[in-house]
Design a protein around this motif. Structure first.
Motif, PDB file in Angstrom:
ATOM      1  N   ARG A 178      50.572  11.973 -24.199  1.00  0.00           N
ATOM      2  CA  ARG A 178      51.555  12.080 -25.269  1.00  0.00           C
ATOM      3  C   ARG A 178      50.940  12.661 -26.533  1.00  0.00           C
ATOM      4  NH1 ARG A 178      53.244   8.967 -29.506  1.00  0.00           N
ATOM      5  NH2 ARG A 178      51.736   7.333 -29.064  1.00  0.00           N
ATOM      6  N   LEU A 179      49.714  12.269 -26.850  1.00  0.00           N
ATOM      7  CA  LEU A 179      49.062  12.712 -28.082  1.00  0.00           C
ATOM      8  C   LEU A 179      47.943  13.698 -27.792  1.00  0.00           C
ATOM      9  CD1 LEU A 179      48.670   9.268 -29.912  1.00  0.00           C
ATOM     10  CD2 LEU A 179      50.401  11.020 -30.343  1.00  0.00           C
ATOM     11  N   ASP A 180      48.097  14.942 -28.238  1.00  0.00           N
ATOM     12  CA  ASP A 180      46.956  15.856 -28.204  1.00  0.00           C
ATOM     13  C   ASP A 180      46.122  15.552 -29.452  1.00  0.00           C
ATOM     14  OD1 ASP A 180      48.215  17.098 -30.383  1.00  0.00           O
ATOM     15  OD2 ASP A 180      48.725  18.918 -29.281  1.00  0.00           O
ATOM     16  N   GLY A 181      45.085  16.318 -29.688  1.00  0.00           N
ATOM     17  CA  GLY A 181      44.206  16.032 -30.813  1.00  0.00           C
ATOM     18  C   GLY A 181      44.878  16.131 -32.170  1.00  0.00           C
ATOM     19  N   ILE A 182      45.790  17.083 -32.316  1.00  0.00           N
ATOM     20  CA  ILE A 182      46.492  17.258 -33.591  1.00  0.00           C
ATOM     21  C   ILE A 182      47.406  16.064 -33.855  1.00  0.00           C
ATOM     22  CG2 ILE A 182      48.148  18.682 -34.854  1.00  0.00           C
ATOM     23  CD1 ILE A 182      46.990  21.090 -33.221  1.00  0.00           C
ATOM     24  N   ASP A 183      48.173  15.676 -32.836  1.00  0.00           N
ATOM     25  CA  ASP A 183      49.056  14.518 -32.993  1.00  0.00           C
ATOM     26  C   ASP A 183      48.251  13.247 -33.222  1.00  0.00           C
ATOM     27  OD1 ASP A 183      51.372  16.053 -32.657  1.00  0.00           O
ATOM     28  OD2 ASP A 183      51.340  15.789 -30.477  1.00  0.00           O
ATOM     29  N   LEU A 184      47.140  13.106 -32.506  1.00  0.00           N
ATOM     30  CA  LEU A 184      46.274  11.947 -32.704  1.00  0.00           C
ATOM     31  C   LEU A 184      45.788  11.883 -34.145  1.00  0.00           C
ATOM     32  CD1 LEU A 184      44.559   9.525 -31.891  1.00  0.00           C
ATOM     33  CD2 LEU A 184      42.812  11.161 -31.091  1.00  0.00           C
ATOM     34  N   ALA A 185      45.349  13.006 -34.690  1.00  0.00           N
ATOM     35  CA  ALA A 185      44.866  13.015 -36.066  1.00  0.00           C
ATOM     36  C   ALA A 185      45.953  12.561 -37.033  1.00  0.00           C
ATOM     37  CB  ALA A 185      44.357  14.406 -36.431  1.00  0.00           C
ATOM     38  N   HIS A 186      47.171  13.044 -36.834  1.00  0.00           N
ATOM     39  CA  HIS A 186      48.287  12.632 -37.702  1.00  0.00           C
ATOM     40  C   HIS A 186      48.529  11.123 -37.599  1.00  0.00           C
ATOM     41  CE1 HIS A 186      49.501  16.525 -39.109  1.00  0.00           C
ATOM     42  NE2 HIS A 186      49.646  16.991 -37.886  1.00  0.00           N
ATOM     43  N   GLU A 187      48.570  10.619 -36.378  1.00  0.00           N
ATOM     44  CA  GLU A 187      48.829   9.187 -36.181  1.00  0.00           C
ATOM     45  C   GLU A 187      47.662   8.333 -36.682  1.00  0.00           C
ATOM     46  OE1 GLU A 187      51.698   7.725 -35.191  1.00  0.00           O
ATOM     47  OE2 GLU A 187      52.501   9.758 -35.315  1.00  0.00           O
ATOM     48  N   ALA A 188      46.447   8.788 -36.441  1.00  0.00           N
ATOM     49  CA  ALA A 188      45.275   8.041 -36.897  1.00  0.00           C
ATOM     50  C   ALA A 188      45.232   7.967 -38.421  1.00  0.00           C
ATOM     51  CB  ALA A 188      43.996   8.688 -36.359  1.00  0.00           C
ATOM     52  N   ARG A 189      45.568   9.066 -39.087  1.00  0.00           N
ATOM     53  CA  ARG A 189      45.571   9.065 -40.550  1.00  0.00           C
ATOM     54  C   ARG A 189      46.752   8.268 -41.103  1.00  0.00           C
ATOM     55  NH1 ARG A 189      43.793  14.089 -43.602  1.00  0.00           N
ATOM     56  NH2 ARG A 189      42.847  12.501 -44.889  1.00  0.00           N
TER      57      ARG A 189
END
Length: 127
Positions: A65-76
Motif C-alpha cells: 500500500r505504501l511506497d517510499g513516497i507515501d511512507l515518508a508522508h505518513e511517517a512525517r
C-alpha cells in the motif's frame, strides 16, 4: 548527540540491498531498525510512538500500500520533522510528479557506501 545515540529506520524490500545499507550505517556507529516494506515500517512507527527515529532511509519503489513516497508522508505525519533519505534504482521516478513530492535527498542505486555515509551526515548533524 553522538552517532551511537541516533537511530535510522532502513526500509527496502530487497533483502540484500537492505542488509548492505544496514551494515554501512551500523559501521558508521548508528543504531539501525529494519523494515521490509513501507507498510511494515508504518506499522512499526505507529506501534512505537515514543521511540526516537532520527532518519528514515527508504527505497522509493516498493510493493504494498505504501511506497517510499507515501511512507515518508505518513511517517512525517506521525513524527513531524523526521529527516528522510530516499534511494531509487530508476533514473526517473515512476510516479507522476514524484520529483515535486520528494523534497529530500535521493541516492541513485547502486550507490557507494561513502555516498550513503555522506548523505546521512548531511541530514544528521551532531548536536
Amino acid at each position: 548527540m553522538t552517532e551511537s545515540e541516533k537511530t535510522i529506520l532502513v526500509v527496502d524490500d530487497d533483502r540484500e540491498v537492505r542488509e548492505v545499507a544496514m551494515t554501512v550505517i551500523e559501521s558508521a556507529g548508528y543504531r539501525v531498525i529494519e523494515a521490509v516494506s513501507g507498510d511494515d515500517a508504518y506499522r512499526f512507527l505507529a506501534a512505537h510512538p515514543d521511540l526516537r527515529i532520527d532518519l528514515l532511509f527508504t527505497d522509493v519503489v516498493m510493493p504494498g500500500r505504501l511506497d517510499g513516497i507515501d511512507l515518508a508522508h505518513e511517517a512525517r505525519r506521525l513524527r513531524p520533522g523526521l529527516q528522510v533519505l530516499f534511494a531509487s534504482g530508476f533514473p526517473t521516478l515512476v510516479r507522476d510528479h514524484a520529483d515535486q513530492e520528494i523534497r529530500h535527498q535521493v541516492l541513485r542505486k547502486p550507490y557507494r557506501a561513502a555516498d550513503l555515509y555522506r548523505a546521512i551526515l548531511g541530514l544528521l548533524t551532531v548536536d
